[in-house]
Design an enzyme around this catalytic site. Sequence first.
Site, PDB file in Angstrom:
ATOM      1  N   GLU A 148       4.847  -5.145   8.224  1.00  0.00           N
ATOM      2  CA  GLU A 148       3.399  -4.935   7.499  1.00  0.00           C
ATOM      3  C   GLU A 148       2.630  -5.889   7.038  1.00  0.00           C
ATOM      4  O   GLU A 148       1.567  -6.562   8.010  1.00  0.00           O
ATOM      5  CB  GLU A 148       3.549  -4.126   6.720  1.00  0.00           C
ATOM      6  CG  GLU A 148       3.697  -2.308   7.154  1.00  0.00           C
ATOM      7  CD  GLU A 148       2.786  -1.540   6.550  1.00  0.00           C
ATOM      8  OE1 GLU A 148       2.972  -0.559   6.492  1.00  0.00           O
ATOM      9  OE2 GLU A 148       3.890  -1.760   5.176  1.00  0.00           O
ATOM     10  N   HIS A 165      10.220  -3.630   3.547  1.00  0.00           N
ATOM     11  CA  HIS A 165      11.189  -2.698   3.287  1.00  0.00           C
ATOM     12  C   HIS A 165      11.577  -1.629   4.347  1.00  0.00           C
ATOM     13  O   HIS A 165      11.182  -2.731   5.299  1.00  0.00           O
ATOM     14  CB  HIS A 165       9.949  -1.360   2.674  1.00  0.00           C
ATOM     15  CG  HIS A 165       8.337  -1.395   3.372  1.00  0.00           C
ATOM     16  ND1 HIS A 165       8.127  -2.107   3.819  1.00  0.00           N
ATOM     17  CD2 HIS A 165       8.021  -0.165   3.616  1.00  0.00           C
ATOM     18  CE1 HIS A 165       6.694  -1.589   4.496  1.00  0.00           C
ATOM     19  NE2 HIS A 165       6.771  -0.482   3.859  1.00  0.00           N
ATOM     20  N   HIS A 190      -1.030   5.472   9.521  1.00  0.00           N
ATOM     21  CA  HIS A 190       0.882   5.855   9.609  1.00  0.00           C
ATOM     22  C   HIS A 190       0.644   6.931  10.219  1.00  0.00           C
ATOM     23  O   HIS A 190       0.716   8.198   9.724  1.00  0.00           O
ATOM     24  CB  HIS A 190       1.355   5.629   7.976  1.00  0.00           C
ATOM     25  CG  HIS A 190       1.035   4.106   7.536  1.00  0.00           C
ATOM     26  ND1 HIS A 190       0.367   4.018   6.688  1.00  0.00           N
ATOM     27  CD2 HIS A 190       1.807   3.560   7.108  1.00  0.00           C
ATOM     28  CE1 HIS A 190      -0.006   2.792   6.191  1.00  0.00           C
ATOM     29  NE2 HIS A 190       1.611   2.310   5.869  1.00  0.00           N
ATOM     30  N   HIS A 229       0.769  -1.303   0.219  1.00  0.00           N
ATOM     31  CA  HIS A 229      -0.162   0.072   0.377  1.00  0.00           C
ATOM     32  C   HIS A 229       1.091   1.136   0.228  1.00  0.00           C
ATOM     33  O   HIS A 229       0.557   2.251   0.469  1.00  0.00           O
ATOM     34  CB  HIS A 229      -0.694  -0.265   0.897  1.00  0.00           C
ATOM     35  CG  HIS A 229      -0.640  -0.100   2.453  1.00  0.00           C
ATOM     36  ND1 HIS A 229      -1.164  -0.673   3.367  1.00  0.00           N
ATOM     37  CD2 HIS A 229       0.917   0.496   3.018  1.00  0.00           C
ATOM     38  CE1 HIS A 229      -0.444  -0.681   4.018  1.00  0.00           C
ATOM     39  NE2 HIS A 229       0.270   0.427   4.317  1.00  0.00           N
TER      40      HIS A 229
HETATM   41 FE   LIG Z   1       2.100   0.959   5.891  1.00  0.00          FE
END
Ligand SMILES: [Fe+2]
Lengths: 134, 280
Positions: free
Chosen positions: B240, B193, B59, B12
Site C-alpha cells: 500500500e 503489515h 478493500h 488507514h
Molecule cells: Fe488498506
Amino acid sequence: MTHDIHAYLAEFDDIPGTRVYTAKRARAGYQLNQFCMSLMKAENRERWKAGEDDYLAGWALSDDQKAAVKARDYNRLLDLGGNIYFLAKIFSTDGISFAEAVSTMTDMDFPTYRQMMMNGGRPPQGNRSIKGGW
Amino acid sequence: MARITAGIASSHVPLLGVAVDQGKSRDDYFGPIFAGYDWTREWLAASTPDVVLLVYNDHASAFDANIIPTFAIGCGERFRPADEGWGPRPVPEVIGHPDLAWHIAQSLILDDFDMTIINEMDVDHGLTVPLSMMFGQPAAWPVRVIPLAVNVVTYPVPSGNRCWALGEAIARAVASFPDDLNVQVWGTGGMSHQLQGPRAGLLNREWDNRFMDLLIGDSQAARAIPHIEYLRETGSEGIEMVMWLIMRGALGARTRLRHRHYHIPCSNTAIGHLVLEPTE
Ligand SMILES: [Fe+2]
C-alpha cells in the site's frame, strides 16, 4: 525494476508463508471471491447463516473451495484463489475480528499472536526469502 | 490558480475508525497512536485546504473481483461511506469537487495517464479513516474530497515509479486549474503489515522509517523500490505504501518535513504519518 512478467512472478514464490494475489490466483478464485462479496448484503448474510450448504449451492465453487469455506481454513482458501479482503466478508459475518482471523493462518493461537504484535510484530529477519534464508 | 500546498501520508487501519466511532481514541491502546496526530489536527484547523485529493485503495467494498481499475478518480458530487459488513461508519458524506476532479481527469488522460472515471461509488475505511484521523468527528467534513483509488490488491499493481509520475502529473493538472484553490494531496495505507498466511504479523520498523526518510528532501530513490522489496520487507499488504509516492510526486522536486509519527502496533499494522510541504 523488472519488466519480464515471468521473472517478476517467479520471485513471489520465494517469500515464506505468503501467497501474493496474482492474476493466476485471481482467476482461480473469481467465483470464491464473488461469493464472499455477496455477504456484503444483509439479506444474503441471513440466508447464509440459515444454511451454508444451501447458500453455497448457488455458487460455482469447486468442492475444495466449498469444503475450505465451511472449515474456515483460510490458508487453504488463499491457495484456492481467495483474497484476504474478500475472505474478510466470511469472518466478519462470523463476528471474528481481523486480527483473530489472521492469527488462524499462523502457528499461534490468538492470545500468543496478539502478544507478538504488542512486542513489535513478527521480525523480518529470516522471513524475507525461502532460498536465501535472510 | 489552484496550488498544492502540502502532502499528508497516513495509515488507514479500519480499527482506527472503530476507535473514533466508539470514543476509545484516548485509551491506553489507541492513545499513543492518536497523540501522534494532534499536531496535524491543530495545523489543519488553522490552515484548512479547500480540497483534498485523497489517494487510497478500496478493500473489496466499492469494487468487487469483476472490474479492477489501476487508477480511478471519483468525479461525482458526493460519496457515501461504504457498508463494510457492519453497516456504514457513522461519518458524514464525502462531498466531492467535480469541477476540479474532471479537470484533473481530463488533464491526466491528455498527459498519458489512462484514468478510470467513477461517478458513483461508496468509499470505505481507506478513505474515511484518514479523514477521521485528521478532522475528528465534525458534523460535516471541512474539505471537499476527490477520491483517487489505486489497485494495490491484484498483481501487478502499479510500480512505485508510475505512482510518483502520476503525482507529478496531478501537480501539473492542479496548477492549470483556473480557480484559486488550496489543494492538499494525501497518500494513505501502510505501513508494514501482512494480513495473510503463516507469515502474518510481519512488521519492519527500520524499513518503514527509511522509507519515510526517503520522502523528505530531494531524494528520488523511493520511486525505484521494486514490488518484491515491499513484499519481502514490509509484508504482503505493505505494498500500500506505493500510494504514498503519488502524494510525494505531487509535491515536486523537494519537500520539507512539518510533522512525523510512527507507532507499532495497531492491530496487525505499523502506523506511519507524515506532513510534508513542497519547497522551491
Ligand atoms: Fe488498506
